[in-house]
Design a protein around this motif. Structure first.
Motif, mmCIF file in Angstrom:
data_model
loop_
_atom_site.group_PDB
_atom_site.id
_atom_site.type_symbol
_atom_site.label_atom_id
_atom_site.label_comp_id
_atom_site.label_asym_id
_atom_site.label_seq_id
_atom_site.Cartn_x
_atom_site.Cartn_y
_atom_site.Cartn_z
ATOM 1 N N ASP A 111 39.886 51.764 38.269
ATOM 2 C CA ASP A 111 39.494 51.858 36.907
ATOM 3 C C ASP A 111 38.026 51.470 36.862
ATOM 4 O OD1 ASP A 111 41.971 52.506 35.614
ATOM 5 O OD2 ASP A 111 42.651 50.827 35.894
ATOM 6 N N ARG A 136 41.359 47.019 47.313
ATOM 7 C CA ARG A 136 41.643 47.610 46.230
ATOM 8 C C ARG A 136 42.384 46.333 45.606
ATOM 9 N NH1 ARG A 136 42.219 52.102 49.636
ATOM 10 N NH2 ARG A 136 41.534 53.777 48.496
ATOM 11 N N SER A 138 43.357 43.840 41.760
ATOM 12 C CA SER A 138 43.534 43.814 40.406
ATOM 13 C C SER A 138 42.111 43.193 39.693
ATOM 14 C CB SER A 138 44.731 42.935 39.892
ATOM 15 O OG SER A 138 44.434 41.683 40.071
ATOM 16 N N GLY A 139 41.825 43.263 38.253
ATOM 17 C CA GLY A 139 40.734 42.538 37.692
ATOM 18 C C GLY A 139 41.046 41.112 37.625
ATOM 19 N N HIS A 140 42.225 40.704 37.637
ATOM 20 C CA HIS A 140 42.523 39.270 37.675
ATOM 21 C C HIS A 140 42.022 38.624 39.219
ATOM 22 C CE1 HIS A 140 45.212 39.277 33.992
ATOM 23 N NE2 HIS A 140 44.081 39.349 33.722
ATOM 24 N N GLN A 141 42.598 39.367 40.137
ATOM 25 C CA GLN A 141 42.314 38.977 41.292
ATOM 26 C C GLN A 141 40.788 38.958 41.726
ATOM 27 O OE1 GLN A 141 44.515 41.947 43.331
ATOM 28 N NE2 GLN A 141 46.271 40.385 44.198
ATOM 29 N N TRP A 142 40.008 39.793 41.268
ATOM 30 C CA TRP A 142 38.663 39.873 41.468
ATOM 31 C C TRP A 142 37.845 38.891 40.695
ATOM 32 C CZ3 TRP A 142 34.394 40.949 38.025
ATOM 33 C CH2 TRP A 142 33.109 41.183 38.769
ATOM 34 N N TYR A 165 39.785 53.955 30.612
ATOM 35 C CA TYR A 165 40.361 52.311 30.604
ATOM 36 C C TYR A 165 39.256 51.746 29.485
ATOM 37 C CZ TYR A 165 40.371 47.776 32.916
ATOM 38 O OH TYR A 165 40.610 46.225 33.208
ATOM 39 N N ASN A 192 42.525 43.570 33.361
ATOM 40 C CA ASN A 192 43.219 43.641 34.661
ATOM 41 C C ASN A 192 43.635 45.041 35.057
ATOM 42 O OD1 ASN A 192 44.644 42.132 36.786
ATOM 43 N ND2 ASN A 192 46.620 42.372 35.776
ATOM 44 N N GLY A 193 42.768 45.788 35.142
ATOM 45 C CA GLY A 193 42.634 47.291 35.711
ATOM 46 C C GLY A 193 42.531 47.229 37.323
ATOM 47 N N ARG A 194 42.388 48.326 37.688
ATOM 48 C CA ARG A 194 42.526 48.462 39.129
ATOM 49 C C ARG A 194 40.911 48.635 39.624
ATOM 50 N NH1 ARG A 194 45.811 52.556 37.418
ATOM 51 N NH2 ARG A 194 44.037 54.009 37.704
#
Length: 308
Positions: A111, A136, A138-142, A165, A192-194
């Motif tokens: 996304d 790859r 998630s948005g939260h991980q990033w 998105y 929290n997208g990709r």
């Protein structure tokens, strides 16, 4: 036909550079694109230069001078592309820039894809060095990664974003003169997208000494906009759906408070007014909850001593 990519360029008194950038963008023929230039009340030849392009891919919008974020919102409201790229009118891009971003985004099924860039013509200093390249996530991980390392590459021209998105989450820019790219990128992550991060350096960032953000009388406004950023980060941290990234959002707010204090101490003219604005919107308790290290604690003590 729906364009593959919409390219948005806000332009204010950009006559010296806008033609060069438009030419670079229009060289791309491997993807269908639209190029939306928003003339933000320029007083030079920007309007005339852009209007002389007869390429049907070029869309020119005009508005009274409202600032770069209002200009981007105007383009967001009409863009048609499946993907979205933001550019600044005075920067330069490499050959194949749009195609390579589009190809990476489609191949990774992300996304949001973040790229790297060079700072200045010497190409010896990248914008970021500590990102999870090739992953790859998630948005939260990033978001957690950026706060913990720490490195927050929030610049819009690093991004290519899936338009669906943005529409799904009703995204637009906050009003203001500066720092709202921080909140835009935070919101991309909070939703929290990709995410995918590439180390491809396909952009050159130049600082513009004539920009409004370099005018000495603008630093008070910049400081107040930092207050907006800190308050919004605290608000996002308070939402139940953001419980898993609450600590990261609060730490990020404390980092932005560091930037605020540096500006306040060295540049702000109306110290009393900005202090009142900060204290009316930012609570010590929320800032305290962002502390994660001894360095954070020392900074917190300095901040309280200066502003309370």
């Amino acid at each position: 036909m729906t364009p593959d990519v919409s390219v948005i360029i806000p332009a204010y008194n950009a006559a010296a550079t806008i033609g060069r950038l438009i030419e670079s963008v229009l060289q791309e023929t491997r993807v269908a694109l639209e190029l939306i230039v928003v003339n933000d009340g320029s007083t030079d030849a920007t309007q005339r230069i852009v209007s002389e392009y007869t390429d049907e891919r070029v869309v020119l919008l005009g508005q009274d001078n409202q600032g770069v974020y209002a200009a981007r919102n105007a383009a967001l409201a009409i863009h048609r592309g499946e993907w979205l790229v933001f550019l600044d009118a005075d920067d330069t891009v490499s050959d194949g820039f749009i195609y390579e971003r589009w190809r990476t985004a489609t191949e990774t099924n992300a996304d949001v894809v973040l790229f790297n860039a060079w700072c200045g013509e010497r190409h010896d200093r990248p914008v970021h060095r500590r990102q999870p390249y090739g992953e790859r996530i998630s948005g939260h991980q990033w978001l957690r990664h950026c706060v913990s390392h720490p490195e927050w590459p929030h610049y819009l021209w690093l991004q290519i974003v899936r338009s669906a998105y943005l529409r799904e989450h009703g995204m637009a820019f906050h009003a203001g003169k500066s720092h709202k790219d921080i909140l835009w990128t935070v919101q991309l992550a909070v939703n929290n997208g990709r995410f995918y991060v590439s180390d491809r350096k396909d952009y050159t960032w130049h600082t513009n000494s004539a920009s409004i953000t370099h005018r000495p009388d603008y630093y008070d406004h910049r400081a107040r906009d930092y207050i907006d950023v800190i308050a919004e980060l605290h608000r996002l941290a308070s939402l139940p759906e953001n419980h898993s990234i609450q600590r990261s959002l609060r730490r990020h707010a404390l980092v932005e408070a560091r930037h605020f204090l540096g500006l306040y101490r060295r540049r702000v003219l109306d110290l009393a007014g900005v202090k009142v604005a900060f204290r009316s919107r930012i609570g010590r308790r929320e800032l305290w909850r962002g502390i994660r290290s001894a360095s954070d604690l020392c900074f917190f003590i300095k901040l309280v001593a200066r502003l309370w």
